[in-house]
Design a protein around this motif. Structure first.
Motif, PDB file in Angstrom:
ATOM      1  N   ALA A 127       0.717  -1.193  -0.029  1.00  0.00           N
ATOM      2  CA  ALA A 127       0.075  -0.106  -0.010  1.00  0.00           C
ATOM      3  C   ALA A 127       0.744   1.162  -0.074  1.00  0.00           C
ATOM      4  CB  ALA A 127      -1.060   0.100   1.363  1.00  0.00           C
ATOM      5  N   VAL A 128       2.111   1.210   0.573  1.00  0.00           N
ATOM      6  CA  VAL A 128       2.719   2.537   0.781  1.00  0.00           C
ATOM      7  C   VAL A 128       3.886   2.559  -0.585  1.00  0.00           C
ATOM      8  CG1 VAL A 128       4.567   3.669   2.138  1.00  0.00           C
ATOM      9  CG2 VAL A 128       2.775   2.331   3.199  1.00  0.00           C
ATOM     10  N   ASP A 129       3.566   3.561  -1.186  1.00  0.00           N
ATOM     11  CA  ASP A 129       4.422   3.974  -2.290  1.00  0.00           C
ATOM     12  C   ASP A 129       5.505   4.818  -2.032  1.00  0.00           C
ATOM     13  OD1 ASP A 129       4.544   3.581  -5.314  1.00  0.00           O
ATOM     14  OD2 ASP A 129       4.509   5.750  -5.248  1.00  0.00           O
ATOM     15  N   PHE A 130       6.718   4.546  -2.641  1.00  0.00           N
ATOM     16  CA  PHE A 130       8.018   5.311  -2.173  1.00  0.00           C
ATOM     17  C   PHE A 130       7.749   6.698  -2.703  1.00  0.00           C
ATOM     18  CE2 PHE A 130      12.269   6.890  -3.208  1.00  0.00           C
ATOM     19  CZ  PHE A 130      12.522   6.909  -1.908  1.00  0.00           C
ATOM     20  N   LYS A 131       7.382   6.960  -3.927  1.00  0.00           N
ATOM     21  CA  LYS A 131       7.125   8.271  -4.598  1.00  0.00           C
ATOM     22  C   LYS A 131       5.953   9.125  -3.909  1.00  0.00           C
ATOM     23  CE  LYS A 131       7.184   9.224  -8.776  1.00  0.00           C
ATOM     24  NZ  LYS A 131       6.834   8.646 -10.171  1.00  0.00           N
ATOM     25  N   GLU A 132       4.920   8.219  -4.015  1.00  0.00           N
ATOM     26  CA  GLU A 132       3.631   9.088  -3.579  1.00  0.00           C
ATOM     27  C   GLU A 132       3.670   9.290  -2.151  1.00  0.00           C
ATOM     28  OE1 GLU A 132       0.408   9.690  -5.320  1.00  0.00           O
ATOM     29  OE2 GLU A 132       1.860   9.945  -7.030  1.00  0.00           O
ATOM     30  N   ASP A 133       4.037   8.425  -1.300  1.00  0.00           N
ATOM     31  CA  ASP A 133       3.812   8.734  -0.003  1.00  0.00           C
ATOM     32  C   ASP A 133       5.101   9.201   0.851  1.00  0.00           C
ATOM     33  OD1 ASP A 133       1.104   7.786  -0.172  1.00  0.00           O
ATOM     34  OD2 ASP A 133       1.900   5.680  -0.098  1.00  0.00           O
ATOM     35  N   ILE A 134       6.111   8.334   0.680  1.00  0.00           N
ATOM     36  CA  ILE A 134       7.255   8.657   1.411  1.00  0.00           C
ATOM     37  C   ILE A 134       7.815   9.912   1.226  1.00  0.00           C
ATOM     38  CG2 ILE A 134       9.554   7.721   2.327  1.00  0.00           C
ATOM     39  CD1 ILE A 134       8.464   5.094   1.798  1.00  0.00           C
ATOM     40  N   ILE A 135       8.208  10.052  -0.414  1.00  0.00           N
ATOM     41  CA  ILE A 135       9.065  11.283  -0.830  1.00  0.00           C
ATOM     42  C   ILE A 135       8.104  12.567  -0.460  1.00  0.00           C
ATOM     43  CG2 ILE A 135       9.478  12.479  -2.681  1.00  0.00           C
ATOM     44  CD1 ILE A 135      11.793  10.613  -2.049  1.00  0.00           C
ATOM     45  N   ASN A 136       6.636  12.386  -0.584  1.00  0.00           N
ATOM     46  CA  ASN A 136       5.970  13.484  -0.390  1.00  0.00           C
ATOM     47  C   ASN A 136       5.926  13.874   1.112  1.00  0.00           C
ATOM     48  OD1 ASN A 136       4.791  14.339  -2.552  1.00  0.00           O
ATOM     49  ND2 ASN A 136       3.040  12.985  -2.840  1.00  0.00           N
ATOM     50  N   GLY A 137       5.972  12.642   1.952  1.00  0.00           N
ATOM     51  CA  GLY A 137       6.045  13.003   3.514  1.00  0.00           C
ATOM     52  C   GLY A 137       7.343  13.958   3.709  1.00  0.00           C
ATOM     53  N   VAL A 138       8.458  13.494   3.130  1.00  0.00           N
ATOM     54  CA  VAL A 138       9.857  14.161   3.325  1.00  0.00           C
ATOM     55  C   VAL A 138       9.589  15.781   2.833  1.00  0.00           C
ATOM     56  CG1 VAL A 138      12.261  14.532   2.609  1.00  0.00           C
ATOM     57  CG2 VAL A 138      11.115  12.126   3.131  1.00  0.00           C
ATOM     58  N   ILE A 139       8.891  15.770   1.634  1.00  0.00           N
ATOM     59  CA  ILE A 139       8.662  17.142   1.312  1.00  0.00           C
ATOM     60  C   ILE A 139       7.841  18.013   2.079  1.00  0.00           C
ATOM     61  CG2 ILE A 139       7.399  18.642  -0.712  1.00  0.00           C
ATOM     62  CD1 ILE A 139       8.177  16.061  -2.575  1.00  0.00           C
ATOM     63  N   LYS A 140       7.025  17.277   2.454  1.00  0.00           N
ATOM     64  CA  LYS A 140       6.136  18.292   3.778  1.00  0.00           C
ATOM     65  C   LYS A 140       7.102  18.616   4.999  1.00  0.00           C
ATOM     66  CE  LYS A 140       1.303  16.435   3.552  1.00  0.00           C
ATOM     67  NZ  LYS A 140       0.550  15.603   4.269  1.00  0.00           N
ATOM     68  N   SER A 141       7.827  17.726   5.390  1.00  0.00           N
ATOM     69  CA  SER A 141       8.581  18.058   6.715  1.00  0.00           C
ATOM     70  C   SER A 141       9.748  19.340   6.121  1.00  0.00           C
ATOM     71  CB  SER A 141       9.216  16.798   7.140  1.00  0.00           C
ATOM     72  OG  SER A 141      10.039  16.352   6.244  1.00  0.00           O
ATOM     73  N   VAL A 142      10.227  18.938   4.900  1.00  0.00           N
ATOM     74  CA  VAL A 142      11.099  20.227   4.752  1.00  0.00           C
ATOM     75  C   VAL A 142      10.335  21.568   4.776  1.00  0.00           C
ATOM     76  CG1 VAL A 142      12.603  21.259   2.742  1.00  0.00           C
ATOM     77  CG2 VAL A 142      12.671  18.577   3.320  1.00  0.00           C
ATOM     78  N   VAL A 143       9.151  21.408   4.087  1.00  0.00           N
ATOM     79  CA  VAL A 143       8.383  22.659   3.998  1.00  0.00           C
ATOM     80  C   VAL A 143       8.280  23.382   5.456  1.00  0.00           C
ATOM     81  CG1 VAL A 143       6.357  23.733   3.296  1.00  0.00           C
ATOM     82  CG2 VAL A 143       7.539  22.442   1.826  1.00  0.00           C
ATOM     83  N   PHE A 144       7.632  22.236   6.460  1.00  0.00           N
ATOM     84  CA  PHE A 144       7.396  22.636   7.611  1.00  0.00           C
ATOM     85  C   PHE A 144       8.617  23.401   8.486  1.00  0.00           C
ATOM     86  CE2 PHE A 144       3.982  19.165   7.939  1.00  0.00           C
ATOM     87  CZ  PHE A 144       3.094  20.016   7.066  1.00  0.00           C
TER      88      PHE A 144
END
Lengths: 264, 158
Positions: A195-212
């Motif tokens: 269910a967890v996609d590397f690009k869709e989920d993990i990378i997007n989570g990392v992008i979120k944390s950089v923005v925060f």
């Protein structure tokens, strides 16, 4: 009567102009920090020191909170999924909610209250005790020497902390779900991986944390730099840092989520 | 604090962070199990794809052999055009058939690829000729009720 009304509207106008003006000053401050980043990258040990104060010292709270958030997710998720006979999906529930939302957001909220407030208080106090003015006297640029290293130290730390939070959370969910309750370990991990996609989920989570990370740090730095040089001013600036950056995290999270996960 | 201790702690922190990202990517995410190596593309059209989504697995004999790359609509035949990207490690006969299945009762939908008997193998860009669309639950219930009525009248007739 008329006079009072005009006075009231004038008050609204003044407050609005003040807010916009402050936003503009903050944006110019952000630009100034970016412009002075080159100097601070040449003296990398300053950034390393700030990674230590912002990142390493926040580790304990991030790891422990991550573990407990994951364990609670495991317990609550099991309770609900069990009614549908879908307790094997526990891994999917725990990992997706952590990687997409809770990891970046809760880690950033903790980071804002643990490291952001410290940055504001430190810089506010440096200003109150005229250390910043002294630096300017010695022709040392305080933005390059004090502000930019703190900015980069925190921005580098934030995604690492969020990833650690998510990883600890998944382990917590595993502990409660598989070890304690007895969900099948194989389907826990395999359904999660499906269910967890590397690009869709993990990378997007990392992008979120950089923005925060950028948002929290720039708010903390600006509030500190802008604080009135009194004890009361510093304390109010610290409070404002936590409140403003928490609101900014939640608002930004909604915007980013709306762009990232608009149902494929 | 000493410069060396500081460096050590920061180094440990950064390594721990990278390990966490790797853990998420390999153990939690799908980078570990499914190889992103060379693939080839095969097309298939279905009369109904049900709830099939892009990136859904393509399985043969239950083993994941590829992913759904793209789903489109063919305005001429009014059918769904599904592009499958299959791992280049596996080749299938040209008369293989594709069917849309559901894993479990309420699980996600996937494409089951049944190997045929042809000696020629599928090449990049080929089209699967034998396909079976998703089973729509409403149709199934309708059919069931219709059949039941039928069998009841038959029993009543003699």
């Amino acid at each position: 009567m008329m006079q009072a009304l005009i006075g009231y509207i004038r008050g609204i106008g003044r407050r609005t102009v003040d807010r916009v003006w402050r936003m503009g000053v903050a944006a110019r401050f952000f630009l100034l920090v970016l412009l002075h980043s080159g100097t601070s990258f040449r003296r990398f040990h300053l950034i390393i020191r700030e990674i230590f104060t912002a990142g390493v010292l926040s580790l304990i709270i991030i790891l422990v909170s991550g573990l407990f958030v994951g364990m609670v997710l495991g317990l609550q998720g099991y309770e609900t999924l069990q009614t549908y006979g879908a307790e094997e999906s526990l891994g999917v529930l725990v990992s997706l909610s952590l990687v997409r939302e809770l990891g970046p957001v809760v880690a950033a909220l903790l980071f804002a209250s643990r490291a952001g407030s410290a940055i504001t208080a430190e810089i506010g106090l440096m200003k109150a005790t005229e250390q910043i003015a002294a630096m300017e006297m010695m022709a040392v640029d305080p933005i390059a020497r004090v502000v930019a290293p703190r900015f980069w130290g925190a921005v580098i730390s934030m995604p690492l902390l969020a990833a650690l939070f998510s990883a600890m959370g998944v382990l917590g969910g595993y502990l409660v779900g598989v070890v304690l309750i007895g969900v099948d370990a194989g389907s826990f991990w395999s359904q999660m991986q499906a269910a967890v996609d590397f690009k869709e989920d993990i990378i997007n989570g990392v992008i979120k944390s950089v923005v925060f990370g950028i948002a929290v740090t720039i708010i903390a730095l600006f509030e500190g730099y802008d604080a009135p040089p009194t004890a009361e001013g510093v304390s109010r600036a610290t409070t404002r840092t936590v409140v403003t950056s928490s609101l900014a995290i939640l608002g930004l999270d909604f915007i980013l989520t709306a762009f990232m996960f608009r149902g494929v | 604090m000493q410069r060396a201790t500081l460096d050590l702690w920061v180094g440990l922190f950064v390594v721990a962070g990278i390990v966490a990202v790797l853990f998420l990517a390999l153990k939690v995410g799908n980078l570990g199990g499914y190889d992103n190596g060379a693939t080839y593309v095969v097309k298939a059209s279905f009369d109904n794809i049900g709830g099939l989504k892009p990136r859904a697995p393509v399985k043969s004999a239950g083993v994941v052999v590829g992913r759904v790359a793209d789903i489109g609509f063919d305005p001429k035949s009014y059918e769904a055009l599904v592009t499958l990207s299959l791992s280049a490690r596996y080749s299938f006969p040209q008369d293989s058939s594709a069917a849309i299945m559901t894993s479990g009762l309420l699980g996600e939908q996937y494409i089951a690829l049944e190997a045929g008997g042809d000696e020629k193998m599928l090449a990049n860009g080929d089209v699967l000729k034998i396909t079976q669309g998703a089973v729509v639950l409403e149709n199934l219930i309708g059919q069931f009720l219709y059949n039941k009525n039928d069998s009841q009248t038959e029993q009543a007739a003699p």
